[in-house]
Enzyme design. Structure first.
Site, PDB file in Angstrom:
ATOM      1  N   LYS A  84      73.672   3.717  53.324  1.00 17.36           N
ATOM      2  CA  LYS A  84      73.643   4.811  52.357  1.00 17.36           C
ATOM      3  C   LYS A  84      74.956   4.876  51.605  1.00 17.36           C
ATOM      4  O   LYS A  84      75.089   4.429  50.496  1.00 17.36           O
ATOM      5  CB  LYS A  84      73.461   6.144  53.088  1.00 17.36           C
ATOM      6  CG  LYS A  84      72.062   6.382  53.606  1.00 17.36           C
ATOM      7  CD  LYS A  84      71.727   7.855  53.616  1.00 17.36           C
ATOM      8  CE  LYS A  84      72.309   8.601  54.771  1.00 17.36           C
ATOM      9  NZ  LYS A  84      71.563   9.772  55.171  1.00 17.36           N
ATOM     10  N   GLN A 103      62.745   0.617  52.920  1.00 21.01           N
ATOM     11  CA  GLN A 103      62.657   0.556  54.386  1.00 21.01           C
ATOM     12  C   GLN A 103      61.371  -0.097  54.895  1.00 21.01           C
ATOM     13  O   GLN A 103      61.156  -0.181  56.110  1.00 21.01           O
ATOM     14  CB  GLN A 103      62.759   1.969  54.951  1.00 21.01           C
ATOM     15  CG  GLN A 103      64.117   2.580  54.713  1.00 21.01           C
ATOM     16  CD  GLN A 103      64.360   3.661  55.730  1.00 21.01           C
ATOM     17  OE1 GLN A 103      64.459   3.413  56.923  1.00 21.01           O
ATOM     18  NE2 GLN A 103      64.434   4.874  55.278  1.00 21.01           N
ATOM     19  N   ASP A 142      93.753 -11.530  28.498  1.00 20.82           N
ATOM     20  CA  ASP A 142      94.264 -10.873  29.715  1.00 20.82           C
ATOM     21  C   ASP A 142      95.778 -11.039  29.784  1.00 20.82           C
ATOM     22  O   ASP A 142      96.305 -11.749  30.639  1.00 20.82           O
ATOM     23  CB  ASP A 142      93.555 -11.498  30.935  1.00 20.82           C
ATOM     24  CG  ASP A 142      93.967 -10.840  32.243  1.00 20.82           C
ATOM     25  OD1 ASP A 142      94.494  -9.714  32.208  1.00 20.82           O
ATOM     26  OD2 ASP A 142      93.769 -11.472  33.304  1.00 20.82           O
TER      27      ASP A 142
HETATM   28  C1  SPV Z   1      91.650 -10.081  37.569  1.00 20.69           C
HETATM   29  O1  SPV Z   1      90.469 -10.030  37.913  1.00 20.69           O
HETATM   30  O2  SPV Z   1      92.038  -9.636  36.516  1.00 20.69           O
HETATM   31  C2  SPV Z   1      92.627 -10.707  38.461  1.00 20.69           C
HETATM   32  C3  SPV Z   1      92.154 -11.652  39.463  1.00 20.69           C
HETATM   33  O3  SPV Z   1      93.782 -10.462  38.323  1.00 20.69           O
HETATM   34  S1  SPV Z   1      92.261 -13.247  38.817  1.00 20.69           S
HETATM   35  O4  SPV Z   1      91.603 -13.227  37.526  1.00 20.69           O
HETATM   36  O5  SPV Z   1      91.630 -14.100  39.763  1.00 20.69           O
HETATM   37  O6  SPV Z   1      93.672 -13.527  38.656  1.00 20.69           O
HETATM   38 MG    MG Z   2      94.239  -9.372  36.609  1.00 21.13          MG
END
Ligand code: SPV
Ligand code: MG
Length: 656
Positions: free
Chosen positions: A269, A323, A429
């Site tokens: 749950k 279930q 990123d």
């Molecule tokens: C992210 O998910 O942003 C991370 C993990 O920092 S990695 O991409 O594996 O570095």
């Molecule tokens: Mg990251």
């Protein structure tokens, strides 16, 4: 019955060390919610009345004496009591009849009038038999042998059928025929009644006419009283619906409750707000619960094989849905040793749903969610987190469940990845998406989920900024921030050495961790130090030196990262770290070494497995494909098969 009944009527014979025939019957009536009892008396009238009152049962008694009991039969006793018996449904039973609860329950559940019969018992020479034609009982008496079944004087009579029979009883008695079975009157009017046989088969339902009968019934009753019933619970609060089904279950035998372990509740749950020991105590203190045992998985199988209960009781809500396989397994295991599943209608009172929603809401309250990550690590040894970058992906992480071999699996926590958060915004990123925007993502996810949140804090930025980030995350109810020991422009780790990445010094990163720990206001919040040298290919000694230094500086957990498919260096780190530090949680992100199972990580001493980007990586290609399909076909028809039906997608979204 000779001397056994020389001082009291037969119904006061003891059938167990604590019950007489009559007290057994009367307690059964109370258990089934029948409180109006008319007792006709004769022999030892006052003793019987005093005895009934001495039982202190919550019954309203009407005693009616048959003054001519010595020269009449019970047809006349009924006649004497007819005013008290008119105009209602009744249960009619002889005072020397012993039956088990299930017989009474079946009679009460029967939609029509019925009489207890047994298709498996041999036809008795002298006792009642019932002649059944089509589906109805036509005659009852001791002299019928053709088309007959053994019958017992336990009737459930609907008011209209009873009125017909009682009318004929009155005619008999008024014209002086008072020394015959009441069933003679019944046989004359049975075609005007809808009286059905209630087949009790081998269940206990027997009259006591001789000392031999008494011994047999005592032995059978003692077996009945040894029967056990098993029910499974995981609830943290008890409402009337629970009590109602517990009361039903305990009528079948001695009740054993299987209380789900914390781990089983968390995987089935949601995280239990009340721990197992307290839930167990709660159950132990409910009247009629004889014993509470731990049920460690959603599957009942292990406990059923060990305890071999005669019955398993459950609401009928599990016949469909999640279930269903658990139910089938219960049926299969019970069949293996002759047990039986008893299902009662599920109580779907809306107020119980409201209670559940309130309970769920509590789980997402600040301070309740934050500390749950530590608890989960302690409870499960290994927990999993799945990436989410929006409300809807948060809901997928929250709601996806898989049932496998009696166990339920769901993710324990949400990972808010810098990579996926940036990707969802179409940005690289590189810490380009600022904290305000990242906090917005946290908020979207927080709003629709209850699971603890692990936040990817990149490098944590400047120490002077990190301390503010820590407090903001705490305020937002995030459970853990993971920061990596790099400086300068952050690049995603999975680029490895193909892009320039600078490692922070041990001293500087330790200072950042320590500053973060000093800044935090709550004791539950966790700062996890993420070590990058395996990504930067600097070697194991450096990694270990960093890990111990970061723990020394106050890190609550260590994340070890690698971009190799081969898990060897991760395993080596875990082994060598665990040789010196048995408790600091270890976090891994097996994006590259994705063949290693959670079980293997757990055995080696890992505590948190983060699936860092799989929803993003699976979702965007599907969207690209759908977009391409529409452009290619100049319409949406072909792409429909790739799409989730609208009906399904809206069920993902909670109503409130
Ligand atoms: C992210 O998910 O942003 C991370 C993990 O920092 S990695 O991409 O594996 O570095
Ligand atoms: Mg990251």
């Amino acid at each position: 019955m000779g001397a056994i009944t020389s001082e009291h009527p037969k119904c006061m014979i003891e059938v167990s060390y604590k019950e007489t025939i009559l007290s057994h019957q009367l307690s059964q009536l109370v258990a089934y919610g029948i409180f109006d009892v008319v007792i006709t008396t004769g022999y030892y009238d006052q003793i019987l009345v005093d005895y009934c009152r001495s039982l202190h049962l919550p019954l309203k008694f009407t005693f009616v004496n048959n003054p001519d009991y010595a020269s009449t039969n019970y047809i006349y006793s009924i006649y004497c009591a007819c005013e008290a018996l008119r105009d209602d449904d009744i249960l009619l039973m002889h005072g020397d009849l012993v039956f088990e609860n299930l017989v009474l329950e079946a009679a009460l559940d029967c939609d029509t009038s019925c009489m207890a019969v047994s298709s498996t018992a041999p036809l008795p020479d002298k006792d009642f038999k019932a002649v059944v034609e089509q589906v109805r009982i036509r005659q009852v008496g001791i002299d019928f042998f053709d088309h007959a079944v053994a019958a017992q004087p336990l009737y459930k009579l609907k008011r209209e059928d009873w009125a017909v029979w009682l009318g004929r009883i009155e005619q008999y008695c008024e014209r002086g025929e008072r020394n015959c079975y009441a069933e003679r009157a019944l046989n004359e009017v049975s075609d005007l009644m809808d009286l059905r046989p209630l087949d009790c088969k081998d269940r206990l339902c027997a009259e006591i006419d001789t000392p031999e009968d008494l011994e047999t019934v005592k032995a059978r009753l003692s077996k009945v009283s040894e029967r056990t019933v098993y029910m499974c619970f995981s609830t943290e609060y008890i409402h009337f619906g629970h009590i109602a089904i517990i009361n039903k279950a305990r009528r079948l035998g001695r009740l054993i409750i299987g209380e789900l372990s914390d781990e089983a509740v968390a995987s089935y749950k949601r995280f239990p707000l009340i721990p197992y020991e307290e839930r167990k105590t709660l159950m132990e203190n409910i009247e009629g619960v004889e014993r509470v045992v731990e049920q460690q998985t959603l599957s009942y199988a292990d406990n059923l094989r060990r305890l071999k209960p005669d019955y398993v009781v459950h609401g009928d809500d599990w016949c469909e849905g999640f279930q269903k396989p658990i139910r089938q397994e219960v049926i299969d295991v019970l069949a293996g040793y002759g047990g039986q599943l008893v299902e009662y209608p599920y109580s779907s009172d809306p107020k119980y749903k409201e209670l559940d929603a309130a309970h769920r809401a509590e789980l997402s309250m600040p301070d309740v969610r934050r500390g749950r990550l530590r608890k989960l690590i302690n409870m499960k040894g290994l927990m999993t987190a799945m990436e989410a970058h929006s409300g809807i992906t948060g809901l997928i992480v929250e709601k996806t469940k898989v049932l496998q071999k009696g166990k339920t699996y769901q993710f324990d926590a949400v990972w808010i990845s810098s990579l996926c958060d940036s990707t969802a915004k179409g940005k690289p990123d590189i810490a380009l998406v600022d904290m305000t925007s990242r906090f917005r993502t946290i908020d979207d996810i927080m709003e629709v989920t209850t699971k603890p949140i692990i936040f990817d804090g990149d490098t944590g930025g400047l120490t002077e900024h990190f301390v503010y980030t820590v407090r903001s995350l705490e305020r937002m109810d995030v459970s853990m921030v993971i920061i990596e020991d790099k400086t300068g422009l952050k690049k995603n780790s999975l680029f490895g050495t193909s892009v320039k990445q600078t490692q922070d010094s041990i001293e500087h990163f330790c200072e950042k961790i320590a500053a973060g720990k000093r800044a935090q206001k709550t004791k539950e919040f966790m700062i996890c130090a993420r070590i990058e040298p395996l990504i930067l290919e600097r070697g194991m000694e450096d990694v270990l030196q960093r890990a111990f230094a970061f723990v020394g500086a106050g890190a609550d957990a260590i994340m070890i990262h690698s971009r190799r498919k081969d898990p060897a260096e991760i395993f080596e780190f875990v082994g060598r770290f665990r040789a010196q530090d048995k408790t600091t949680p270890i976090v891994v992100v097996p994006t590259s070494c994705n063949s290693v199972t959670e079980d293997e990580f757990k055995q080696r001493g890992v505590n948190v497995v983060i699936y860092a980007n799989q929803l993003t990586r699976s979702g965007f290609p599907a969207m690209q494909q759908a977009a391409r399909s529409i452009l290619e076909h100049h319409r949406a028809k072909e792409c429909d098969a790739m799409c989730m039906p609208i009906k399904e997608i809206i069920t993902l979204i909670p109503e409130e």
